[in-house]
Design a protein around this motif. Sequence first.
Motif, short mmCIF file in Angstrom:
data_model
loop_
_atom_site.label_atom_id
_atom_site.label_comp_id
_atom_site.label_asym_id
_atom_site.label_seq_id
_atom_site.Cartn_x
_atom_site.Cartn_y
_atom_site.Cartn_z
N ASP A 9 2.87 8.09 10.38
CA ASP A 9 1.71 8.41 9.55
C ASP A 9 0.72 7.26 9.45
O ASP A 9 -0.38 7.44 8.91
CB ASP A 9 2.16 8.80 8.13
N LEU A 10 1.09 6.09 9.95
CA LEU A 10 0.24 4.91 9.82
C LEU A 10 -0.84 4.88 10.90
O LEU A 10 -0.71 5.53 11.93
CB LEU A 10 1.10 3.64 9.91
N PRO A 11 -1.91 4.10 10.70
CA PRO A 11 -2.98 4.00 11.69
C PRO A 11 -2.49 3.48 13.04
O PRO A 11 -1.48 2.77 13.11
CB PRO A 11 -3.97 3.01 11.06
N LEU A 12 -3.22 3.80 14.11
CA LEU A 12 -2.81 3.44 15.47
C LEU A 12 -2.65 1.94 15.66
O LEU A 12 -1.73 1.50 16.34
CB LEU A 12 -3.84 3.98 16.47
N GLU A 13 -3.54 1.13 15.05
CA GLU A 13 -3.46 -0.31 15.28
C GLU A 13 -2.15 -0.90 14.76
O GLU A 13 -1.63 -1.87 15.30
CB GLU A 13 -4.65 -1.05 14.68
N LEU A 14 -1.60 -0.29 13.69
CA LEU A 14 -0.32 -0.78 13.18
C LEU A 14 0.82 -0.37 14.10
O LEU A 14 1.72 -1.17 14.38
CB LEU A 14 -0.07 -0.24 11.77
N LYS A 15 0.76 0.86 14.63
CA LYS A 15 1.81 1.29 15.55
C LYS A 15 1.70 0.52 16.86
O LYS A 15 2.71 0.17 17.47
CB LYS A 15 1.70 2.80 15.79
N GLY A 16 0.46 0.20 17.27
CA GLY A 16 0.28 -0.62 18.47
C GLY A 16 0.81 -2.02 18.27
O GLY A 16 1.40 -2.63 19.16
N PHE A 17 0.64 -2.54 17.06
CA PHE A 17 1.14 -3.88 16.73
C PHE A 17 2.66 -3.92 16.87
O PHE A 17 3.23 -4.87 17.38
CB PHE A 17 0.72 -4.22 15.30
N ILE A 18 3.34 -2.83 16.46
CA ILE A 18 4.80 -2.80 16.53
C ILE A 18 5.26 -2.77 17.98
O ILE A 18 6.17 -3.50 18.39
CB ILE A 18 5.34 -1.56 15.79
N SER A 19 4.62 -1.94 18.80
CA SER A 19 5.05 -1.81 20.19
C SER A 19 4.80 -3.07 20.99
O SER A 19 5.49 -3.34 21.96
CB SER A 19 4.33 -0.62 20.84
N GLU A 20 3.80 -3.89 20.55
CA GLU A 20 3.49 -5.11 21.28
C GLU A 20 4.29 -6.32 20.81
O GLU A 20 4.26 -7.37 21.42
CB GLU A 20 1.99 -5.43 21.12
N LYS A 21 5.03 -6.17 19.70
CA LYS A 21 5.77 -7.31 19.18
C LYS A 21 6.86 -7.71 20.16
O LYS A 21 7.58 -6.86 20.68
CB LYS A 21 6.42 -6.97 17.83
#
Length: 449
Positions: free
Chosen positions: A384-396
Amino acid sequence: MKAPSIDNIFSNRKNLERILDNLKDGIIAHDIDRKIFYFNKRAEEITGYHREEVIGKDCHDAFGGPFCGSRCSFCGDQPLFLDTAEYPINIVTRKGETRRLEMTATMMRDENDRKFGVLAAFRDVTDLFELRIKAREMTGFSNIIGCDSKMVEVFRQITDVAGYDYPVHIFGETGTGKELVANAIHNESLRAGNPFVPINCGALPEGLIESELFGHVKGAFSGAIRDKKGRFELAHKGTIFLDEIAELPKLLQVKLLRFLQEGNFMKVGGEKTVSVDVRVVSATNRDLKKEVKKGRFREDLFYRLNVIPIQIPPIRERRSDIPLLVEHFLSQAPVIGGQRPVRIGKEALNILMDYNWPGNVRELQNAVQFAIVRCQGKVIHPEDLPLELKGFISEKPKRGPVRKLDAESVSAALTKTGGNKARAAKVLGVGRATLYRFLADHADEMQED
């Protein structure tokens, strides 16, 4: 000997005064013309003024300024006559000490229901307020959410400057809440009941900002069809907040400096000097010292504005406040169809705790509002969170083995560091976000310990 009746006791003025003198609250009463006719013993102790010094005087003059902090029904030209009003105020005692009071003002009426005055009861809560700060029991202050030690220090600074009119300069990254802090400074000050006037120096064209700040006279330029008051005049007796002060053009920096030195100015196109009583609070997300070195900001103006500096920490330096802020934003969500998300899931909260928030509180608020709209149930999940936060997780980057925490070792580390979570995390050899997650997940267990 027969005991006196209750009616006889209360009909005796001296007996009534003895009763009021034994109350724990300060009591002050004045008539419709603001003339003080009663001032009890506790009021003397709190304020430092003797009743002989104030009885018969206007309550706006007896204490060197409005005792109500300009918030009561009798401050304007036409009294509002509210039946009851409750609010906190800060006063300066006869000895020059600043004290925090909780005030309740009640309109008094006679047997014919005619208004004849006001009775104000007030209690000194200064020591209680200080204890709450020291015990870190505060979750917010003057509409600012936070309990992290860095924010508690900001709260303390706000209260420290309450009794003074010195200029304050607020430094903080975009979205940290500089206007909230400026508003809190105003609300805690003796000017609280008067105007708080904000202006963003970077949001107006250079040709208009002088007129916006200082006003203009009719015919000063094309389109000036009447005299206009500027923000400084509108803020008379109150506070003006100059946001993004680093954007102020050099010519206006000179005019602002002159006002800070002399307390007066001239309107655009005007020939008369205008004097106003205004407290100046400024703010910027730039380092003004660097702006001075680069020649973009006047050094003399910098020192005039930076009398009391306050720095607001970014969210990444106070991550323990994120759950508080999230709950606050969730509580503000509108109810649609009889329901709204009642909580945020642990996985989603962990993501919010790990993210660096370059946009600070404003970005966090946007993320929560986005999740509220996106959420289909009563719990907010990572998707449910914005894309930039989900992108941040995948790039960690993937981490190596992480030390497993337990309640005993965490409790010992917190005891060793005096409750400082950042230092406790270093002692435990984990990141701060990891420790915050553990504390959130094991709150009941930690309380039992």
